[in-house]
Design a protein around this motif. Structure first.
Motif, PDB file in Angstrom:
ATOM      1  N   TYR A 285       2.666  11.248   7.448  1.00  0.00           N
ATOM      2  CA  TYR A 285       2.344   9.829   7.648  1.00  0.00           C
ATOM      3  C   TYR A 285       3.025   9.007   6.577  1.00  0.00           C
ATOM      4  N   HIS A 286       3.900   8.093   7.016  1.00  0.00           N
ATOM      5  CA  HIS A 286       4.526   7.133   6.109  1.00  0.00           C
ATOM      6  C   HIS A 286       3.924   5.783   6.462  1.00  0.00           C
ATOM      7  N   ALA A 287       3.145   5.230   5.551  1.00  0.00           N
ATOM      8  CA  ALA A 287       2.398   4.011   5.855  1.00  0.00           C
ATOM      9  C   ALA A 287       3.262   2.765   5.907  1.00  0.00           C
ATOM     10  N   GLY A 288       4.524   2.864   5.461  1.00  0.00           N
ATOM     11  CA  GLY A 288       5.342   1.668   5.349  1.00  0.00           C
ATOM     12  C   GLY A 288       4.766   0.742   4.296  1.00  0.00           C
TER      13      GLY A 288
ATOM     14  N   LEU B  46       0.671  15.426   5.007  1.00  0.00           N
ATOM     15  CA  LEU B  46       1.214  14.759   3.826  1.00  0.00           C
ATOM     16  C   LEU B  46       1.349  13.271   4.130  1.00  0.00           C
ATOM     17  N   ALA B  47       0.763  12.431   3.266  1.00  0.00           N
ATOM     18  CA  ALA B  47       0.820  10.980   3.442  1.00  0.00           C
ATOM     19  C   ALA B  47       1.622  10.341   2.318  1.00  0.00           C
ATOM     20  N   PHE B  48       2.416   9.340   2.678  1.00  0.00           N
ATOM     21  CA  PHE B  48       3.152   8.531   1.706  1.00  0.00           C
ATOM     22  C   PHE B  48       2.558   7.132   1.737  1.00  0.00           C
ATOM     23  N   LEU B  49       1.972   6.701   0.608  1.00  0.00           N
ATOM     24  CA  LEU B  49       1.262   5.435   0.562  1.00  0.00           C
ATOM     25  C   LEU B  49       1.807   4.526  -0.534  1.00  0.00           C
ATOM     26  N   PRO B  50       2.015   3.237  -0.224  1.00  0.00           N
ATOM     27  CA  PRO B  50       2.468   2.305  -1.256  1.00  0.00           C
ATOM     28  C   PRO B  50       1.359   2.014  -2.258  1.00  0.00           C
TER      29      PRO B  50
ATOM     30  N   ASN C  26       0.979  -6.473  -5.278  1.00  0.00           N
ATOM     31  CA  ASN C  26       1.741  -7.703  -5.086  1.00  0.00           C
ATOM     32  C   ASN C  26       2.207  -7.893  -3.637  1.00  0.00           C
ATOM     33  N   PHE C  27       2.993  -6.952  -3.099  1.00  0.00           N
ATOM     34  CA  PHE C  27       3.460  -7.022  -1.718  1.00  0.00           C
ATOM     35  C   PHE C  27       2.679  -6.095  -0.781  1.00  0.00           C
ATOM     36  N   THR C  28       2.002  -5.114  -1.353  1.00  0.00           N
ATOM     37  CA  THR C  28       1.319  -4.072  -0.573  1.00  0.00           C
ATOM     38  C   THR C  28      -0.003  -3.727  -1.256  1.00  0.00           C
ATOM     39  N   MET C  29      -0.632  -2.668  -0.790  1.00  0.00           N
ATOM     40  CA  MET C  29      -1.802  -2.135  -1.493  1.00  0.00           C
ATOM     41  C   MET C  29      -1.464  -1.874  -2.954  1.00  0.00           C
TER      42      MET C  29
ATOM     43  N   VAL D 117       1.540  11.289  -1.537  1.00  0.00           N
ATOM     44  CA  VAL D 117       2.584  10.909  -2.494  1.00  0.00           C
ATOM     45  C   VAL D 117       2.587   9.393  -2.622  1.00  0.00           C
ATOM     46  N   PRO D 118       2.482   8.842  -3.835  1.00  0.00           N
ATOM     47  CA  PRO D 118       2.588   7.387  -4.008  1.00  0.00           C
ATOM     48  C   PRO D 118       4.037   6.934  -3.910  1.00  0.00           C
ATOM     49  N   ILE D 119       4.259   5.786  -3.249  1.00  0.00           N
ATOM     50  CA  ILE D 119       5.596   5.223  -3.089  1.00  0.00           C
ATOM     51  C   ILE D 119       5.531   3.710  -3.315  1.00  0.00           C
ATOM     52  N   HIS D 120       6.702   3.068  -3.232  1.00  0.00           N
ATOM     53  CA  HIS D 120       6.823   1.614  -3.307  1.00  0.00           C
ATOM     54  C   HIS D 120       6.231   1.066  -4.604  1.00  0.00           C
TER      55      HIS D 120
END
Length: 226
Positions: free
Chosen positions: A138-141, A160-164, A168-171, A189-192
């Protein structure tokens, strides 16, 4: 399946036969380890039309012949640039030869800014559920926290999830940690984050807030077997 992180929101998935690249923002991304003209994916998946997600999609797709799967308005715009596309929309799923793609909702914006400072509307943003070889990524964008993440997790067990986490712009970190509770993935995995000054974050703070789920804090180029 090997899944790797490459800075900002770039994710690469390698199955037995295919390479799938998500949101390839390479040129102008100081945190990535990738070089745009060296990437030869079979497929590019896009969550939305912002420049820091579409990134190098057009030159990579033209050079490699990759199929670009994106929300309808974005897919239409990219097709006008000479790219081979497949349009989808939120709630829709499709079985491809490389795996199954389903788009989920995401709460954000979606537009592409041209070199002439024209803003092109590219429809609604999305998250991506990608399933292959019996595993679901899952890539939450780019998104805020929303309650239907619980429904996504219940309907689609996530490996496996990728979460921002950039805020500011996201969660931000706290909301992203709560999103983990709702989604209940096996790992996250944290992203953005860190790419631009407004989204500077310490991912270890996110890791410390998450309970009962494995958190992989990855540097660009690192990945995990799923």
């Amino acid at each position: 399946m090997y899944v790797s992180f490459h800075g900002h929101s770039i994710v690469k998935i390698k199955t037995g036969d295919y390479t799938i690249l998500i949101d390839p923002f390479i040129t102008g991304n100081d945190l990535t380890d990738l070089v745009a003209n060296e990437e030869k994916p079979d497929v590019i998946l896009l969550t939305h039309g912002h420049n820091d997600h579409v990134g190098d999609t057009v030159p990579i797709a033209k050079a490699s012949g990759a199929l670009v799967v994106a929300p309808t308005e974005l897919a239409t715009y990219l097709a006008w640039q000479g790219v081979k596309t497949h349009a989808m929309h939120i709630g829709g799923a499709r079985e491809f030869e490389f795996g199954k793609v389903k788009l989920t909702q995401a709460f954000h914006g979606s537009s592409f800014v041209t070199e002439d400072n024209e803003i092109i509307y590219t429809g609604m943003p999305a998250g991506i559920l990608f399933t292959a070889e019996g595993k679901t990524i899952y890539h939450a964008g780019d998104t805020s926290l929303f309650g239907d993440m619980k429904l996504i997790g219940e309907r689609h067990p996530i490996d496996l999830a990728f979460l921002p986490i950039g805020d500011n712009f996201t969660m931000g970190i706290e909301d992203a940690a709560y999103a983990v509770e709702l989604l209940n993935p096996k790992a996250v995995v944290p992203i953005h984050y860190d790419t631009f000054p407004p989204i500077k974050q310490n991912p270890l703070n996110f890791k410390n807030l998450v309970q009962g789920v494995k958190v992989h804090v990855l540097s660009a180029g690192e990945g995990v077997e799923v």
